[in-house]
Design a protein around this motif. Structure first.
Motif, PDB file in Angstrom:
ATOM      1  N   HIS A   1     -31.105 -22.017  -7.180  1.00  0.00           N
ATOM      2  CA  HIS A   1     -31.711 -21.615  -5.894  1.00  0.00           C
ATOM      3  C   HIS A   1     -31.486 -20.140  -5.592  1.00  0.00           C
ATOM      4  O   HIS A   1     -31.271 -19.757  -4.447  1.00  0.00           O
ATOM      5  N   ILE A   2     -31.534 -19.307  -6.622  1.00  0.00           N
ATOM      6  CA  ILE A   2     -31.298 -17.872  -6.455  1.00  0.00           C
ATOM      7  C   ILE A   2     -32.597 -17.104  -6.646  1.00  0.00           C
ATOM      8  O   ILE A   2     -33.371 -17.378  -7.561  1.00  0.00           O
ATOM      9  N   ILE A   3     -32.800 -16.130  -5.771  1.00  0.00           N
ATOM     10  CA  ILE A   3     -33.968 -15.264  -5.812  1.00  0.00           C
ATOM     11  C   ILE A   3     -33.467 -13.837  -6.001  1.00  0.00           C
ATOM     12  O   ILE A   3     -32.611 -13.369  -5.250  1.00  0.00           O
ATOM     13  N   LYS A   4     -33.977 -13.159  -7.005  1.00  0.00           N
ATOM     14  CA  LYS A   4     -33.633 -11.759  -7.238  1.00  0.00           C
ATOM     15  C   LYS A   4     -34.821 -10.916  -6.803  1.00  0.00           C
ATOM     16  O   LYS A   4     -35.922 -11.057  -7.338  1.00  0.00           O
ATOM     17  N   LEU A   5     -34.608 -10.054  -5.801  1.00  0.00           N
ATOM     18  CA  LEU A   5     -35.640  -9.137  -5.336  1.00  0.00           C
ATOM     19  C   LEU A   5     -35.414  -7.820  -6.064  1.00  0.00           C
ATOM     20  O   LEU A   5     -34.426  -7.124  -5.828  1.00  0.00           O
ATOM     21  N   CYS A   6     -36.316  -7.485  -6.976  1.00  0.00           N
ATOM     22  CA  CYS A   6     -36.165  -6.289  -7.807  1.00  0.00           C
ATOM     23  C   CYS A   6     -36.700  -5.067  -7.070  1.00  0.00           C
ATOM     24  O   CYS A   6     -37.865  -5.021  -6.688  1.00  0.00           O
ATOM     25  N   ASN A   7     -35.838  -4.106  -6.896  1.00  0.00           N
ATOM     26  CA  ASN A   7     -36.213  -2.876  -6.206  1.00  0.00           C
ATOM     27  C   ASN A   7     -37.067  -2.024  -7.142  1.00  0.00           C
ATOM     28  O   ASN A   7     -36.701  -1.838  -8.300  1.00  0.00           O
ATOM     29  N   PRO A   8     -38.201  -1.505  -6.652  1.00  0.00           N
ATOM     30  CA  PRO A   8     -39.060  -0.685  -7.514  1.00  0.00           C
ATOM     31  C   PRO A   8     -38.398   0.631  -7.941  1.00  0.00           C
ATOM     32  O   PRO A   8     -38.762   1.203  -8.953  1.00  0.00           O
ATOM     33  N   ASN A   9     -37.417   1.089  -7.191  1.00  0.00           N
ATOM     34  CA  ASN A   9     -36.690   2.303  -7.534  1.00  0.00           C
ATOM     35  C   ASN A   9     -35.486   1.901  -8.397  1.00  0.00           C
ATOM     36  O   ASN A   9     -34.552   1.276  -7.909  1.00  0.00           O
ATOM     37  N   PRO A  10     -35.483   2.274  -9.679  1.00  0.00           N
ATOM     38  CA  PRO A  10     -34.394   1.843 -10.569  1.00  0.00           C
ATOM     39  C   PRO A  10     -33.021   2.383 -10.156  1.00  0.00           C
ATOM     40  O   PRO A  10     -31.999   1.865 -10.574  1.00  0.00           O
ATOM     41  N   LYS A  11     -32.983   3.418  -9.321  1.00  0.00           N
ATOM     42  CA  LYS A  11     -31.703   3.974  -8.864  1.00  0.00           C
ATOM     43  C   LYS A  11     -31.145   3.216  -7.661  1.00  0.00           C
ATOM     44  O   LYS A  11     -30.012   3.426  -7.271  1.00  0.00           O
ATOM     45  N   LYS A  12     -31.944   2.345  -7.087  1.00  0.00           N
ATOM     46  CA  LYS A  12     -31.509   1.546  -5.930  1.00  0.00           C
ATOM     47  C   LYS A  12     -31.135   0.147  -6.398  1.00  0.00           C
ATOM     48  O   LYS A  12     -31.603  -0.327  -7.430  1.00  0.00           O
ATOM     49  N   ARG A  13     -30.335  -0.526  -5.603  1.00  0.00           N
ATOM     50  CA  ARG A  13     -29.855  -1.850  -5.995  1.00  0.00           C
ATOM     51  C   ARG A  13     -30.898  -2.934  -5.780  1.00  0.00           C
ATOM     52  O   ARG A  13     -31.793  -2.807  -4.947  1.00  0.00           O
ATOM     53  N   ASN A  14     -30.773  -4.001  -6.544  1.00  0.00           N
ATOM     54  CA  ASN A  14     -31.576  -5.212  -6.351  1.00  0.00           C
ATOM     55  C   ASN A  14     -30.836  -6.105  -5.355  1.00  0.00           C
ATOM     56  O   ASN A  14     -29.624  -5.980  -5.174  1.00  0.00           O
ATOM     57  N   PHE A  15     -31.545  -7.020  -4.744  1.00  0.00           N
ATOM     58  CA  PHE A  15     -30.946  -7.945  -3.791  1.00  0.00           C
ATOM     59  C   PHE A  15     -31.008  -9.361  -4.359  1.00  0.00           C
ATOM     60  O   PHE A  15     -32.026  -9.760  -4.927  1.00  0.00           O
TER      61      PHE A  15
ATOM     62  N   ARG B   1     -27.897  -5.250  15.764  1.00  0.00           N
ATOM     63  CA  ARG B   1     -27.367  -3.950  15.338  1.00  0.00           C
ATOM     64  C   ARG B   1     -27.201  -3.876  13.829  1.00  0.00           C
ATOM     65  O   ARG B   1     -27.024  -2.794  13.269  1.00  0.00           O
ATOM     66  N   HIS B   2     -27.234  -5.027  13.159  1.00  0.00           N
ATOM     67  CA  HIS B   2     -26.993  -5.076  11.714  1.00  0.00           C
ATOM     68  C   HIS B   2     -28.210  -5.606  10.959  1.00  0.00           C
ATOM     69  O   HIS B   2     -28.069  -6.191   9.892  1.00  0.00           O
ATOM     70  N   LYS B   3     -29.383  -5.376  11.508  1.00  0.00           N
ATOM     71  CA  LYS B   3     -30.628  -5.842  10.879  1.00  0.00           C
ATOM     72  C   LYS B   3     -30.890  -5.028   9.615  1.00  0.00           C
ATOM     73  O   LYS B   3     -30.718  -3.815   9.598  1.00  0.00           O
ATOM     74  N   ILE B   4     -31.283  -5.723   8.561  1.00  0.00           N
ATOM     75  CA  ILE B   4     -31.662  -5.064   7.308  1.00  0.00           C
ATOM     76  C   ILE B   4     -33.157  -5.259   7.114  1.00  0.00           C
ATOM     77  O   ILE B   4     -33.664  -6.376   7.171  1.00  0.00           O
ATOM     78  N   ARG B   5     -33.854  -4.168   6.878  1.00  0.00           N
ATOM     79  CA  ARG B   5     -35.263  -4.214   6.473  1.00  0.00           C
ATOM     80  C   ARG B   5     -35.285  -3.880   4.984  1.00  0.00           C
ATOM     81  O   ARG B   5     -34.792  -2.846   4.562  1.00  0.00           O
ATOM     82  N   TYR B   6     -35.853  -4.773   4.217  1.00  0.00           N
ATOM     83  CA  TYR B   6     -35.844  -4.632   2.768  1.00  0.00           C
ATOM     84  C   TYR B   6     -37.063  -3.832   2.314  1.00  0.00           C
ATOM     85  O   TYR B   6     -38.132  -3.929   2.913  1.00  0.00           O
ATOM     86  N   PRO B   7     -36.901  -3.053   1.236  1.00  0.00           N
ATOM     87  CA  PRO B   7     -38.046  -2.299   0.718  1.00  0.00           C
ATOM     88  C   PRO B   7     -39.079  -3.243   0.107  1.00  0.00           C
ATOM     89  O   PRO B   7     -38.776  -4.392  -0.209  1.00  0.00           O
ATOM     90  N   ALA B   8     -40.287  -2.744  -0.048  1.00  0.00           N
ATOM     91  CA  ALA B   8     -41.341  -3.537  -0.705  1.00  0.00           C
ATOM     92  C   ALA B   8     -40.919  -3.740  -2.168  1.00  0.00           C
ATOM     93  O   ALA B   8     -40.568  -2.791  -2.856  1.00  0.00           O
ATOM     94  N   PHE B   9     -40.939  -4.981  -2.617  1.00  0.00           N
ATOM     95  CA  PHE B   9     -40.504  -5.292  -3.965  1.00  0.00           C
ATOM     96  C   PHE B   9     -41.700  -5.496  -4.875  1.00  0.00           C
ATOM     97  O   PHE B   9     -42.717  -6.033  -4.468  1.00  0.00           O
ATOM     98  N   THR B  10     -41.553  -5.036  -6.118  1.00  0.00           N
ATOM     99  CA  THR B  10     -42.635  -5.175  -7.083  1.00  0.00           C
ATOM    100  C   THR B  10     -42.480  -6.420  -7.934  1.00  0.00           C
ATOM    101  O   THR B  10     -43.428  -6.886  -8.538  1.00  0.00           O
ATOM    102  N   GLU B  11     -41.251  -6.950  -7.977  1.00  0.00           N
ATOM    103  CA  GLU B  11     -40.986  -8.116  -8.816  1.00  0.00           C
ATOM    104  C   GLU B  11     -39.948  -9.011  -8.142  1.00  0.00           C
ATOM    105  O   GLU B  11     -38.999  -8.530  -7.534  1.00  0.00           O
ATOM    106  N   ILE B  12     -40.164 -10.304  -8.277  1.00  0.00           N
ATOM    107  CA  ILE B  12     -39.214 -11.299  -7.781  1.00  0.00           C
ATOM    108  C   ILE B  12     -38.915 -12.259  -8.928  1.00  0.00           C
ATOM    109  O   ILE B  12     -39.829 -12.789  -9.547  1.00  0.00           O
ATOM    110  N   VAL B  13     -37.626 -12.445  -9.218  1.00  0.00           N
ATOM    111  CA  VAL B  13     -37.207 -13.344 -10.293  1.00  0.00           C
ATOM    112  C   VAL B  13     -36.558 -14.567  -9.646  1.00  0.00           C
ATOM    113  O   VAL B  13     -35.679 -14.431  -8.792  1.00  0.00           O
ATOM    114  N   ILE B  14     -36.992 -15.747 -10.072  1.00  0.00           N
ATOM    115  CA  ILE B  14     -36.537 -17.001  -9.476  1.00  0.00           C
ATOM    116  C   ILE B  14     -35.674 -17.775 -10.465  1.00  0.00           C
ATOM    117  O   ILE B  14     -36.053 -17.961 -11.616  1.00  0.00           O
ATOM    118  N   ASP B  15     -34.503 -18.230 -10.003  1.00  0.00           N
ATOM    119  CA  ASP B  15     -33.665 -19.164 -10.758  1.00  0.00           C
ATOM    120  C   ASP B  15     -33.703 -20.467  -9.962  1.00  0.00           C
ATOM    121  O   ASP B  15     -32.906 -20.666  -9.036  1.00  0.00           O
TER     122      ASP B  15
END
Length: 119
Positions: A90-104, A72-86
């Motif tokens: 061990h952190i992965i930043k999924l950059c949302n292509p829409n600048p008004k939406k949050r990154n994960f 009931r709490h499944k999240i489907r993530y949007p298609a990302f254009t950029e991924i930043v790796i630390d």
């Protein structure tokens, strides 16, 4: 009258460091922590990171929380254009292509899982 509620959760079937590879579906599944949206806004440390079971495919990413009734709490993530790796943290930043939406932000529980996910 009885409610039929699922009592199982992902950690009932998998340990924290488990990696599940499905070559037929081209899917990698594992536990990772996701930074809470509330934490992003308030910087409140309680529940700053939530453990979720992630399934990663070449064109889709989704996750479920580690609790009963997780579907009931499944999240489907949007298609990302950029991924930043630390790699060090061990952190992965999924950059949302829409600048008004949050990154994960995701955090792998081990270096081995980080390497598998980044691959």
């Amino acid at each position: 009258f009885k409610f039929l509620v699922s009592k199982e959760k992902p950690s009932d079937d998998h340990r924290l460091l488990d990696i599940e590879v499905n070559t037929y579906e081209e899917r990698l599944s594992c536990f990772m922590w996701q930074r809470s949206y509330f934490y992003n806004k308030a910087r409140f440390a309680n529940h700053g990171w939530n453990l979720r079971w992630f399934s990663l495919m070449h064109d889709q990413v989704y996750s479920v929380p580690d609790r009963a009734n997780f579907e009931r709490h499944k999240i489907r993530y949007p298609a990302f254009t950029e991924i930043v790796i630390d790699q060090n943290r061990h952190i992965i930043k999924l950059c949302n292509p829409n600048p008004k939406k949050r990154n994960f932000y995701l955090m792998a529980p081990s270096e081995e899982i980080m390497e598998q996910v980044v691959e």
